[in-house]
Write a protein that holds these residues in place. Structure first.
Motif, PDB file in Angstrom:
ATOM      1  N   TYR A   7      -5.804   8.400   2.006  1.00 20.50           N
ATOM      2  CA  TYR A   7      -6.221   7.013   2.180  1.00 20.50           C
ATOM      3  C   TYR A   7      -7.183   6.599   1.086  1.00 20.50           C
ATOM      4  CZ  TYR A   7     -10.653   8.787   3.682  1.00 20.50           C
ATOM      5  OH  TYR A   7     -11.855   9.411   3.717  1.00 20.50           O
ATOM      6  N   ILE A  10      -6.639   4.317  -1.994  1.00 20.73           N
ATOM      7  CA  ILE A  10      -6.683   2.863  -2.044  1.00 20.73           C
ATOM      8  C   ILE A  10      -7.842   2.399  -2.907  1.00 20.73           C
ATOM      9  CG2 ILE A  10      -8.225   2.297  -0.122  1.00 20.73           C
ATOM     10  CD1 ILE A  10      -6.238   0.281   0.790  1.00 20.73           C
ATOM     11  N   LEU A  11      -8.871   3.230  -2.991  1.00 19.18           N
ATOM     12  CA  LEU A  11     -10.035   2.829  -3.771  1.00 19.18           C
ATOM     13  C   LEU A  11      -9.753   2.910  -5.256  1.00 19.18           C
ATOM     14  CD1 LEU A  11     -12.851   4.511  -1.699  1.00 19.18           C
ATOM     15  CD2 LEU A  11     -12.113   2.142  -1.672  1.00 19.18           C
ATOM     16  N   GLY A  14      -3.450   0.952  -6.413  1.00 17.63           N
ATOM     17  CA  GLY A  14      -2.078   1.412  -6.594  1.00 17.63           C
ATOM     18  C   GLY A  14      -1.472   2.099  -5.402  1.00 17.63           C
ATOM     19  N   ILE A  15      -2.045   1.939  -4.237  1.00 15.81           N
ATOM     20  CA  ILE A  15      -1.399   2.568  -3.084  1.00 15.81           C
ATOM     21  C   ILE A  15      -1.088   1.473  -2.067  1.00 15.81           C
ATOM     22  CG2 ILE A  15      -3.432   3.057  -1.690  1.00 15.81           C
ATOM     23  CD1 ILE A  15      -2.226   5.801  -1.137  1.00 15.81           C
ATOM     24  N   SER A  16      -0.044   1.653  -1.349  1.00 20.60           N
ATOM     25  CA  SER A  16       0.321   0.645  -0.378  1.00 20.60           C
ATOM     26  C   SER A  16      -0.680   0.635   0.765  1.00 20.60           C
ATOM     27  CB  SER A  16       1.712   0.951   0.171  1.00 20.60           C
ATOM     28  OG  SER A  16       1.894   0.270   1.383  1.00 20.60           O
ATOM     29  N   GLY A  17      -1.348  -0.455   0.908  1.00 25.73           N
ATOM     30  CA  GLY A  17      -2.359  -0.514   1.953  1.00 25.73           C
ATOM     31  C   GLY A  17      -1.736  -0.561   3.323  1.00 25.73           C
ATOM     32  N   ARG A  18      -0.519  -1.089   3.409  1.00 27.20           N
ATOM     33  CA  ARG A  18       0.034  -1.280   4.737  1.00 27.20           C
ATOM     34  C   ARG A  18       0.698  -0.025   5.267  1.00 27.20           C
ATOM     35  NH1 ARG A  18       0.887  -5.164   7.646  1.00 27.20           N
ATOM     36  NH2 ARG A  18       2.909  -4.432   8.253  1.00 27.20           N
ATOM     37  N   HIS A  22      -2.814   6.361   6.472  1.00 29.29           N
ATOM     38  CA  HIS A  22      -4.074   6.126   7.138  1.00 29.29           C
ATOM     39  C   HIS A  22      -4.305   7.271   8.090  1.00 29.29           C
ATOM     40  CE1 HIS A  22      -4.280   2.103   5.526  1.00 29.29           C
ATOM     41  NE2 HIS A  22      -3.024   1.935   5.864  1.00 29.29           N
ATOM     42  N   ILE A  49      -6.013  -1.977   9.708  1.00 27.13           N
ATOM     43  CA  ILE A  49      -6.284  -1.152   8.527  1.00 27.13           C
ATOM     44  C   ILE A  49      -7.788  -1.020   8.324  1.00 27.13           C
ATOM     45  CG2 ILE A  49      -6.100  -1.160   6.004  1.00 27.13           C
ATOM     46  CD1 ILE A  49      -3.265  -2.378   6.437  1.00 27.13           C
TER      47      ILE A  49
ATOM     48  N   TYR B  87     -14.238  -1.832   1.250  1.00 26.05           N
ATOM     49  CA  TYR B  87     -12.885  -1.335   1.512  1.00 26.05           C
ATOM     50  C   TYR B  87     -11.900  -2.488   1.609  1.00 26.05           C
ATOM     51  CZ  TYR B  87      -9.217   1.350   3.897  1.00 26.05           C
ATOM     52  OH  TYR B  87      -8.045   1.952   4.255  1.00 26.05           O
ATOM     53  N   LYS B  90     -11.103  -3.964  -1.769  1.00 29.46           N
ATOM     54  CA  LYS B  90     -10.152  -3.145  -2.523  1.00 29.46           C
ATOM     55  C   LYS B  90      -8.748  -3.280  -1.954  1.00 29.46           C
ATOM     56  CE  LYS B  90     -13.186  -0.792  -5.079  1.00 29.46           C
ATOM     57  NZ  LYS B  90     -13.218  -0.881  -6.526  1.00 29.46           N
ATOM     58  N   TYR B  91      -8.656  -3.313  -0.652  1.00 28.30           N
ATOM     59  CA  TYR B  91      -7.366  -3.419  -0.005  1.00 28.30           C
ATOM     60  C   TYR B  91      -6.681  -4.728  -0.386  1.00 28.30           C
ATOM     61  CZ  TYR B  91      -3.996  -4.494   3.598  1.00 28.30           C
ATOM     62  OH  TYR B  91      -2.858  -4.879   4.249  1.00 28.30           O
ATOM     63  N   ALA B  94      -5.430  -4.625  -3.862  1.00 27.10           N
ATOM     64  CA  ALA B  94      -4.213  -3.813  -3.956  1.00 27.10           C
ATOM     65  C   ALA B  94      -3.015  -4.607  -3.459  1.00 27.10           C
ATOM     66  CB  ALA B  94      -4.375  -2.519  -3.154  1.00 27.10           C
ATOM     67  N   GLU B  95      -3.203  -5.369  -2.413  1.00 26.72           N
ATOM     68  CA  GLU B  95      -2.117  -6.176  -1.873  1.00 26.72           C
ATOM     69  C   GLU B  95      -1.706  -7.263  -2.859  1.00 26.72           C
ATOM     70  OE1 GLU B  95      -0.388  -6.173   1.455  1.00 26.72           O
ATOM     71  OE2 GLU B  95      -0.976  -4.160   0.850  1.00 26.72           O
ATOM     72  N   GLU B  97      -2.054  -7.164  -6.099  1.00 24.87           N
ATOM     73  CA  GLU B  97      -1.358  -6.536  -7.228  1.00 24.87           C
ATOM     74  C   GLU B  97       0.067  -6.201  -6.855  1.00 24.87           C
ATOM     75  OE1 GLU B  97      -3.431  -3.157  -8.762  1.00 24.87           O
ATOM     76  OE2 GLU B  97      -5.231  -4.369  -9.066  1.00 24.87           O
ATOM     77  N   LYS B  98       0.214  -5.715  -5.652  1.00 18.12           N
ATOM     78  CA  LYS B  98       1.543  -5.335  -5.199  1.00 18.12           C
ATOM     79  C   LYS B  98       2.448  -6.559  -5.133  1.00 18.12           C
ATOM     80  CE  LYS B  98       2.199  -4.195  -0.982  1.00 18.12           C
ATOM     81  NZ  LYS B  98       2.308  -3.570   0.349  1.00 18.12           N
ATOM     82  N   PRO B 126      -1.959  -9.548   4.453  1.00 13.83           N
ATOM     83  CA  PRO B 126      -0.593  -9.391   4.937  1.00 13.83           C
ATOM     84  C   PRO B 126      -0.312 -10.308   6.114  1.00 13.83           C
ATOM     85  CG  PRO B 126      -1.702  -7.293   4.807  1.00 13.83           C
ATOM     86  CD  PRO B 126      -2.728  -8.348   4.546  1.00 13.83           C
TER      87      PRO B 126
END
Lengths: 120, 138
Positions: A7, A10-11, A14-18, A22, A49, B87, B90-91, B94-95, B97-98, B126
């Motif tokens: 997990y 994520i920091l 480039g990782i899928s947060g959804r 987790h 999340i 957090y 950052k999340y 990331a979303e 960017e995705k 999301p």
């Protein structure tokens, strides 16, 4: 299936947060949130999340505090009474007092040292 | 205590988090894990209740990440609030960017389900879950 990056990936981006790894299941978190009150009708996708991370921090802190009680008793097994003691000794965990006392424990609430560090 | 396992966080996950913070030689009793399960579950309910009250007062229907951050602070859990604000930031990055890389890659040719929900304030979180009717915010 856990990916190589945990997990914490994520920091670094480039990782899928959804759907990324987790530590706690998002669906279960959502279920608990829904049950917490009638007012809770809609929950944004990011809320479970966020809670996954918050719960992790919570569990870590309570575990560390409990472990300090364990060590004071010169034991190597963290038991339920250690958790109860830690809850009683920590002001911000007052919301848990009813919960842990429901288990029928009577433990002394010895004040704990505030040095939280991983020690072996 | 564990009559309805669905109402608690799974004990395996809880135990894993506990284990990773403790020294390798430490042992954890099953009852301690169960107690931690209860406490962590109650933590979620407690914070959600506070966040939900705020939404209700502000006539908003959806509890979002910002509400949870606020609730953590309001309940005296400031350390968590700070960490979670970071957090969440950052999340959301990331979303974004995705989503933007997907837009570039596909030139919007393939319709993505639910990934383009927009909410100005917080930079496209999301899609809202729990909608009784599958609501795609545009």
């Amino acid at each position: 299936m856990r990916q190589a990056r945990t997990y914490s990936g994520i920091l670094s981006g480039g990782i899928s947060g959804r759907t990324g790894p987790h530590l706690l299941p998002l669906a279960r978190i959502k279920k608990i949130m829904k049950k917490s009150g009638d007012d809770v009708k809609m929950i944004s996708g990011e809320a479970p999340i966020v809670f996954s991370k918050a719960c992790e921090l919570f569990i870590e802190e309570l575990t560390q505090r409990s472990w300090m009680v364990t060590m004071r008793g010169k034991r190597r097994t963290l038991n339920k009474e250690d958790v109860t003691s830690a809850v009683i000794a920590t002001d911000i965990f007052d919301f848990l007092l009813n919960l842990v006392s429901d288990t029928g424990n009577s433990v002394e609430a010895a004040p704990l040292e505030m040095d939280i560090s991983k020690s072996s | 205590m564990v009559d309805e396992p669905d109402r608690l966080l799974p004990i395996a996950n809880v135990g894993r988090i506990m284990k990773q913070i403790l020294p390798p030689s430490a042992k954890i009793s099953k009852e301690a894990k169960q107690t931690m399960q209860d406490c962590a579950t109650e933590f979620i309910s407690f914070v959600t209740g506070e966040a939900s009250d705020k939404c209700h007062k502000e006539n908003r229907k959806t509890v979002n990440g910002d509400d949870i951050c606020w609730a953590l602070g309001a309940l005296g859990l400031d350390n968590y609030a700070e960490a979670i604000v970071r957090y969440l930031h950052k999340y959301r990055e990331a979303e974004r960017e995705k989503a933007s890389s997907r837009n570039k890659a596909t030139c919007r040719s393939s319709p993505e389900k639910d990934e383009k929900s927009s909410e100005d304030k917080s930079g496209q979180p999301p899609q809202q879950t729990e909608a009784p009717t599958a609501r795609l915010a545009s």
